[in-house]
Design a protein around this motif. Structure first.
Motif, mmCIF file in Angstrom:
data_model
loop_
_atom_site.group_PDB
_atom_site.id
_atom_site.type_symbol
_atom_site.label_atom_id
_atom_site.label_comp_id
_atom_site.label_asym_id
_atom_site.label_seq_id
_atom_site.Cartn_x
_atom_site.Cartn_y
_atom_site.Cartn_z
ATOM 1 N N ALA A 25 0.841 -1.197 0.000
ATOM 2 C CA ALA A 25 0.000 0.000 0.000
ATOM 3 C C ALA A 25 0.877 1.249 0.000
ATOM 4 C CB ALA A 25 -0.923 0.006 1.211
ATOM 5 N N ILE A 26 0.419 2.245 -0.736
ATOM 6 C CA ILE A 26 1.168 3.489 -0.886
ATOM 7 C C ILE A 26 0.418 4.600 -0.174
ATOM 8 C CG2 ILE A 26 2.129 5.118 -2.551
ATOM 9 C CD1 ILE A 26 2.323 2.847 -4.536
ATOM 10 N N PHE A 27 1.109 5.248 0.778
ATOM 11 C CA PHE A 27 0.508 6.278 1.614
ATOM 12 C C PHE A 27 1.252 7.601 1.440
ATOM 13 C CE2 PHE A 27 -0.148 2.186 3.700
ATOM 14 C CZ PHE A 27 -1.490 2.213 4.021
ATOM 15 N N GLY A 28 0.572 8.671 1.811
ATOM 16 C CA GLY A 28 1.188 9.989 1.756
ATOM 17 C C GLY A 28 0.139 11.070 1.649
ATOM 18 N N LYS A 29 0.585 12.306 1.586
ATOM 19 C CA LYS A 29 -0.337 13.431 1.457
ATOM 20 C C LYS A 29 -0.837 13.539 0.020
ATOM 21 C CE LYS A 29 2.506 16.430 3.409
ATOM 22 N NZ LYS A 29 3.137 17.535 4.176
ATOM 23 N N PRO A 40 -9.612 3.789 -1.950
ATOM 24 C CA PRO A 40 -8.429 2.987 -2.278
ATOM 25 C C PRO A 40 -8.627 2.223 -3.590
ATOM 26 C CG PRO A 40 -8.985 2.748 0.041
ATOM 27 C CD PRO A 40 -10.106 3.509 -0.586
ATOM 28 N N VAL A 41 -7.592 2.186 -4.400
ATOM 29 C CA VAL A 41 -7.627 1.502 -5.687
ATOM 30 C C VAL A 41 -6.704 0.288 -5.617
ATOM 31 C CG1 VAL A 41 -7.158 1.684 -8.156
ATOM 32 C CG2 VAL A 41 -8.112 3.646 -6.924
ATOM 33 N N TYR A 42 -7.223 -0.894 -5.946
ATOM 34 C CA TYR A 42 -6.465 -2.138 -5.854
ATOM 35 C C TYR A 42 -6.122 -2.630 -7.262
ATOM 36 C CZ TYR A 42 -8.208 -2.343 -1.046
ATOM 37 O OH TYR A 42 -8.508 -2.059 0.259
ATOM 38 N N LYS A 43 -4.882 -3.013 -7.449
ATOM 39 C CA LYS A 43 -4.468 -3.553 -8.741
ATOM 40 C C LYS A 43 -3.577 -4.763 -8.525
ATOM 41 C CE LYS A 43 -3.884 -3.900 -13.141
ATOM 42 N NZ LYS A 43 -5.006 -4.357 -14.011
ATOM 43 N N SER A 44 -4.038 -5.916 -9.008
ATOM 44 C CA SER A 44 -3.252 -7.142 -8.929
ATOM 45 C C SER A 44 -2.259 -7.179 -10.083
ATOM 46 C CB SER A 44 -4.168 -8.370 -8.985
ATOM 47 O OG SER A 44 -5.029 -8.405 -7.866
#
Length: 403
Positions: A13-17, A47-51
């Motif tokens: 998961a990618i987090f940030g402002k 949240p966007v999920y991509k396999s």
């Protein structure tokens, strides 16, 4: 790799402002335009999920989240969704492009620590900043975690990031298997798979598929049969099977047709151990006898599916519980990712096997129940309990149970 179930993939998961470059980073890692990129802050909402398959990581799920600094009532909801992603995150990437105010980043790092999530930081947009090395050193000392410098525009540092991510992959241990540690090479494992109106047309359900694969990976032999052919199957094998594994709904017949000296359990109980905490679920099932008239029980399923007239979660389990209790019990249901944070109104939680969610998310659900003092158990254990089969179903795991 492309058919690896999402629940078995590494979740990154990618987090940030807002406008830190989270969506650009996903596109850079995959080298594809996966996420919508805009200079306007707040482009990513839910949240966007991509396999994907990413070397050297293998099959992964990349999760793009909304900015942690989103504002307003709608923004607050987006931030809540972002933080919920942490409960299923195996590796967190913290993206920073502006170092003037790191208040939100410090909050995220604190949450990473609390959740014990491996993490790495990314200083983004270095193609626009010739002095990025000073910022990189400042971020590492201020936030107390490693940072890499990347440019999503030029792809500089992306290969190094992928290599660093592979070193952060959680070590779950080689002994984390579905059934492989209970059998030896060359053993027969008989799988009882009812084919009824709830069975998916033309295929097996995910726990059955994964159990078969685990057996084959251990050089054992998987024999699949229906409940009405089980007795004949065992008689014609030529040697005693090492274990019989059944769909929980066929427990009674399978118990009757399996010789007493052959270990027996269910797919759901196997997944209680593989995805969750079997010991905690056993303690939870003991609390069934403590239920009182009017108590409320939560039935939780990790997936959503079309309900049948005799659905296991909404029809059979409530009926069995009321029968064994001898009085009325209230039931509530949740499915998919819709799992409540406040569980205190419930006297017991009965959860499905969890094949559609990650082990980290299932353990989060178990831990949440424990912290709030609410016992939690599993479909397979509950069904074996009400049918009087649980002592036998737990023997393969070395767990003694008495009513």
């Amino acid at each position: 790799m492309n058919t690896t179930p999402r629940s078995e993939r590494l979740h990154i998961a990618i987090f940030g402002k807002r406008n830190a470059g989270k969506s650009s980073l996903i596109n850079a890692i995959t080298n594809q335009p996966i996420a919508i990129v805009s200079d306007m802050p707040g482009t990513t909402t839910d949240p966007v999920y991509k396999s994907m398959e990413i070397l050297p990581l293998g099959p992964v799920v990349l999760i793009d989240t909304a900015g942690i600094d989103d504002v307003g009532e709608l923004g607050k909801l987006r931030v809540e969704k972002t933080l919920e992603v942490l409960n299923k995150t195996d590796i967190a990437i913290l993206v920073v492009s502006d170092i003037e105010d790191l208040t939100y980043e410090k909050q995220l790092v604190k949450l990473f620590d609390e959740k014990k999530v491996p993490r790495i930081g990314v200083l983004n947009k270095i193609d626009k900043d010739p002095n990025y090395k000073e910022k990189l050193s400042f971020l590492q000392s201020t936030l107390g975690m490693p940072f890499l410098a990347v440019s999503c525009a030029t792809l500089k540092g992306i290969d190094e990031l992928k290599s660093s991510l592979s070193k952060l992959v959680p070590d779950v241990g080689e002994d984390l298997r579905i059934v492989g540690d209970l059998i030896n090479p060359g053993d027969f494992a008989v799988l009882v798979v009812p084919i009824d109106k709830a069975a998916p047309k033309g295929r097996l359900i995910l726990p059955q598929q994964q159990t078969i694969r685990d057996i084959l990976d251990c050089d054992a032999i998987a024999i699949v049969t229906k409940e009405y052919e089980l007795k004949e199957t065992i008689e014609n094998l030529g040697k005693k099977p090492a274990i019989v594994i059944t769909d929980s709904q066929a427990f009674l017949k399978v118990d009757a047709d399996t010789p007493p000296d052959v270990p027996l359990t269910s797919f759901s109980i196997l997944f209680a151990r593989y995805k969750g905490d079997l010991v905690e679920f056993v303690e939870g099932v003991r609390k069934i006898k403590d239920l009182k008239p009017g108590d409320t029980v939560l039935i939780a399923e990790a997936c959503t599916h079309h309900r049948q007239s005799d659905d296991i979660g909404t029809v059979k389990i409530p009926r069995w519980l009321r029968q064994i209790a001898g009085f009325d019990i209230n039931f509530e249901w949740v499915s998919g990712y819709n799992y409540p944070k406040d569980l205190t109104k419930y006297k017991l939680i009965i959860h499905c096997g969890g094949c559609m969610i990650t082990r980290r998310e299932m353990l989060y659900r178990v831990e949440l129940a424990k912290k709030q003092g609410v016992p939690i158990t599993n479909y397979g254990l509950m069904i074996a309990y009400v049918h009087g089969i649980l002592p036998r179903a737990l023997k393969p795991f070395g767990i003694e149970f008495e009513y």
